[in-house]
Enzyme design. Structure first.
Site, PDB file in Angstrom:
ATOM      1  N   CYS A  55      26.909 -20.007  58.982  1.00 41.31           N
ATOM      2  CA  CYS A  55      26.111 -19.652  60.294  1.00 41.31           C
ATOM      3  C   CYS A  55      25.044 -20.538  60.366  1.00 41.31           C
ATOM      4  O   CYS A  55      24.275 -20.250  61.647  1.00 41.31           O
ATOM      5  CB  CYS A  55      26.192 -18.211  60.350  1.00 41.31           C
ATOM      6  SG  CYS A  55      27.447 -17.152  60.087  1.00 41.31           S
ATOM      7  N   HIS A  98      20.064 -16.086  65.166  1.00 35.77           N
ATOM      8  CA  HIS A  98      21.647 -16.101  64.734  1.00 35.77           C
ATOM      9  C   HIS A  98      22.359 -14.762  65.350  1.00 35.77           C
ATOM     10  O   HIS A  98      21.720 -13.726  64.665  1.00 35.77           O
ATOM     11  CB  HIS A  98      21.924 -16.349  63.417  1.00 35.77           C
ATOM     12  CG  HIS A  98      23.275 -16.149  62.941  1.00 35.77           C
ATOM     13  ND1 HIS A  98      24.505 -16.681  63.832  1.00 35.77           N
ATOM     14  CD2 HIS A  98      23.876 -15.648  61.854  1.00 35.77           C
ATOM     15  CE1 HIS A  98      25.491 -16.226  63.088  1.00 35.77           C
ATOM     16  NE2 HIS A  98      25.298 -15.649  62.079  1.00 35.77           N
ATOM     17  N   ASN A 113      29.713 -12.346  66.336  1.00 34.21           N
ATOM     18  CA  ASN A 113      29.181 -13.403  65.427  1.00 34.21           C
ATOM     19  C   ASN A 113      29.921 -14.536  65.401  1.00 34.21           C
ATOM     20  O   ASN A 113      31.192 -14.754  64.781  1.00 34.21           O
ATOM     21  CB  ASN A 113      29.123 -12.925  63.914  1.00 34.21           C
ATOM     22  CG  ASN A 113      28.584 -13.955  62.971  1.00 34.21           C
ATOM     23  OD1 ASN A 113      28.292 -15.138  63.394  1.00 34.21           O
ATOM     24  ND2 ASN A 113      28.091 -13.723  61.847  1.00 34.21           N
TER      25      ASN A 113
HETATM   26  N1  COA Z   1      34.935   0.878  60.935  1.00 32.94           N
HETATM   27  C1  COA Z   1      34.535   1.910  60.327  1.00 32.94           C
HETATM   28  N2  COA Z   1      34.029   2.210  58.976  1.00 32.94           N
HETATM   29  C2  COA Z   1      33.785   1.094  58.325  1.00 32.94           C
HETATM   30  C3  COA Z   1      34.071  -0.232  58.826  1.00 32.94           C
HETATM   31  C4  COA Z   1      34.524  -0.321  60.083  1.00 32.94           C
HETATM   32  N3  COA Z   1      34.690  -1.566  60.850  1.00 32.94           N
HETATM   33  N4  COA Z   1      33.711  -1.306  58.239  1.00 32.94           N
HETATM   34  C5  COA Z   1      32.976  -0.616  56.917  1.00 32.94           C
HETATM   35  N5  COA Z   1      33.173   0.673  57.144  1.00 32.94           N
HETATM   36  C6  COA Z   1      32.772   1.756  56.115  1.00 32.94           C
HETATM   37  C7  COA Z   1      32.740   1.295  54.852  1.00 32.94           C
HETATM   38  O1  COA Z   1      34.089   1.247  54.174  1.00 32.94           O
HETATM   39  C8  COA Z   1      31.653   2.348  54.296  1.00 32.94           C
HETATM   40  O2  COA Z   1      32.683   3.557  53.947  1.00 32.94           O
HETATM   41  P1  COA Z   1      32.252   4.235  52.810  1.00 32.94           P
HETATM   42  O3  COA Z   1      30.841   4.855  52.783  1.00 32.94           O
HETATM   43  O4  COA Z   1      33.219   5.493  52.762  1.00 32.94           O
HETATM   44  O5  COA Z   1      32.534   3.400  51.618  1.00 32.94           O
HETATM   45  C9  COA Z   1      30.868   2.505  55.542  1.00 32.94           C
HETATM   46  O6  COA Z   1      31.362   2.308  56.525  1.00 32.94           O
HETATM   47  C10 COA Z   1      29.473   1.935  55.038  1.00 32.94           C
HETATM   48  O7  COA Z   1      29.819   0.588  54.824  1.00 32.94           O
HETATM   49  P2  COA Z   1      28.601  -0.496  54.723  1.00 32.94           P
HETATM   50  O8  COA Z   1      29.305  -1.726  54.337  1.00 32.94           O
HETATM   51  O9  COA Z   1      27.389  -0.126  53.778  1.00 32.94           O
HETATM   52  O10 COA Z   1      28.054  -0.445  56.148  1.00 32.94           O
HETATM   53  P3  COA Z   1      26.782  -1.123  56.636  1.00 32.94           P
HETATM   54  O11 COA Z   1      25.867  -0.322  57.313  1.00 32.94           O
HETATM   55  O12 COA Z   1      25.998  -2.112  55.630  1.00 32.94           O
HETATM   56  O13 COA Z   1      27.558  -1.986  57.748  1.00 32.94           O
HETATM   57  C11 COA Z   1      28.219  -4.379  58.128  1.00 32.94           C
HETATM   58  C12 COA Z   1      28.492  -2.976  57.409  1.00 32.94           C
HETATM   59  C13 COA Z   1      29.186  -5.468  57.778  1.00 32.94           C
HETATM   60  C14 COA Z   1      28.285  -4.178  59.854  1.00 32.94           C
HETATM   61  C15 COA Z   1      26.676  -4.818  57.868  1.00 32.94           C
HETATM   62  O14 COA Z   1      26.688  -4.776  56.310  1.00 32.94           O
HETATM   63  C16 COA Z   1      26.376  -6.047  57.901  1.00 32.94           C
HETATM   64  O15 COA Z   1      26.136  -6.413  59.358  1.00 32.94           O
HETATM   65  N6  COA Z   1      26.177  -6.964  57.035  1.00 32.94           N
HETATM   66  C17 COA Z   1      25.810  -8.322  57.430  1.00 32.94           C
HETATM   67  C18 COA Z   1      26.940  -9.045  57.881  1.00 32.94           C
HETATM   68  C19 COA Z   1      26.613 -10.448  58.325  1.00 32.94           C
HETATM   69  O16 COA Z   1      25.785 -10.448  59.289  1.00 32.94           O
HETATM   70  N7  COA Z   1      27.103 -11.453  57.919  1.00 32.94           N
HETATM   71  C20 COA Z   1      26.949 -12.872  58.469  1.00 32.94           C
HETATM   72  C21 COA Z   1      25.954 -13.179  58.026  1.00 32.94           C
HETATM   73  S1  COA Z   1      25.678 -14.637  58.798  1.00 32.94           S
END
Ligand code: COA
Length: 330
Positions: free
Chosen positions: A117, A257, A287
């Site tokens: 990214c 980003h 993204n």
């Molecule tokens: N829909 C519903 N529930 C979801 C889900 C979805 N699409 N994706 C994950 N979950 C659930 C998980 O399974 C987890 O459930 P659990 O508590 O029963 O295990 C819960 O939501 C929390 O998951 P978590 O990963 O801790 O959530 P989060 O608040 O960190 O949000 C992201 C997840 C991916 C949105 C977030 O971590 C994020 O944006 N990370 C950075 C990603 C990124 O920017 N990547 C590219 C960088 S360039």
């Protein structure tokens, strides 16, 4: 730096998004998720998805043509083409070579920049060095991605995040105070496994087992990536401001980003900058990895969010990890 220094000035921008839109409602039919969860956790409402026969260079070319038109330049005059992409058309030739051929940019040297990214900010940095040194008088820097080709559409933790698209910028050498003032790029390969697409390279060859385990798909430890992204984007932005003696009040627009609305909000907060300075289009594009910043830049400029003489701060973060910033005077 003196005003007579040769700088890389933004002469034109362009973007291209594939027609098909995948909404959160569509995703609700594909995996166990909800519009509410996606909106609250990411700020994404919909994303564009390329047709199966469309590659990164196919998206890059219309974006590049628009940027060239805006810059009043012909493809034949371009000396350097850099494509930031982590979803290239193929391993080789580079996507940049395909773009060169499709544009008819026969004079240009063309190569890809692989920094996930952060690919566009890395590309801008590379082009800037060639222009500042006098080696090239112009460059076409593109971010182009088809992340839909490496997404596991059964993995709700990643498939809701990404979209396809391309953005392009034409840089021209010009003496004066406008242009790229500085760029600052960084890498940390010790956290490679937080965000990776291990498939098919020399470390992970295409065996049947590999295909069965879907190892060719993108893998991410989302919550760990989230925390590092905020920290590094804040540091990179601070470095750019400090390096140039710039205060928050001097900046007209920040192009971050577009990974997650919550990341952008927290970066703004930690920098002590007004959130309204941060351009956000994540709601409609998701993204788009290396394409994210040039798509947002093109949108922002066409909306008149910044104009001649204004300072723009770009800040990126991606797999690798890679991250960086660029401070530019329009
Ligand atoms: N829909 C519903 N529930 C979801 C889900 C979805 N699409 N994706 C994950 N979950 C659930 C998980 O399974 C987890 O459930 P659990 O508590 O029963 O295990 C819960 O939501 C929390 O998951 P978590 O990963 O801790 O959530 P989060 O608040 O960190 O949000 C992201 C997840 C991916 C949105 C977030 O971590 C994020 O944006 N990370 C950075 C990603 C990124 O920017 N990547 C590219 C960088 S360039």
């Amino acid at each position: 730096m003196t005003s007579s220094q040769m700088r890389a000035v933004i002469a034109g921008t362009g973007r291209f998004l594939p027609e098909k839109i995948l909404t959160n409602a569509d995703l609700e039919q594909m995996v166990e998720t909800s519009n509410q969860w996606i909106m609250e956790r990411t700020g994404i409402k919909e994303r564009h998805i390329a047709a199966e026969n469309v590659s990164a260079s196919d998206l890059a070319v219309p974006a590049a043509k628009e940027a060239l038109k805006k810059a009043g330049m012909k493809a034949e005059d371009i000396e350097l083409i850099l494509v930031g992409t982590s979803t290239p058309d193929m391993y080789f030739p580079s996507t940049a070579c395909f773009v060169q051929a499709k544009l008819g940019a026969s004079k240009a040297v063309a190569f890809d920049i692989l920094a996930a990214c952060s690919g566009f900010v890395y590309g801008l940095t590379t082009a800037n060095q060639y222009i500042a040194s006098g080696m090239y008088k112009n460059a076409l820097v593109i971010g182009a991605e088809v992340y839909s080709s490496i997404i596991d559409w059964e993995d709700r933790t990643t498939c809701v995040l990404f979209g396809d698209g391309a953005g392009a910028v034409v840089l021209k050498a010009k003496e004066g105070t406008a242009g790229i003032l500085s760029t600052h790029i960084y890498s940390d390969g010790t956290k490679a496994d937080y965000l990776q697409a291990p498939g098919g390279g020399s470390a992970n060859r295409f065996t049947q087992q590999f295909l069965d385990e879907k190892k060719y798909r993108l893998e991410m430890i989302g919550n760990r990536t989230f925390k590092v992204a905020i920290k590094m984007m804040v540091e990179a932005a601070q470095t750019a401001m400090k390096h140039n003696g710039v205060e928050a009040s001097d900046i007209k627009l920040v192009i971050p980003h577009q990974a997650n609305k919550r990341i952008i909000d927290m970066v703004a907060k930690q920098l002590g900058l007004d959130g309204s300075l941060f351009y956000m289009n994540i709601e409609h594009v998701g993204n788009t990895a290396a394409a994210s910043i040039p798509i947002a830049l093109d949108e922002a400029l066409k909306e008149g969010r910044a104009g001649k003489g204004d300072l723009i701060l770009m800040v990126a973060f991606g797999g690798g990890f890679t991250w960086g910033s660029a401070l530019i005077r329009l």
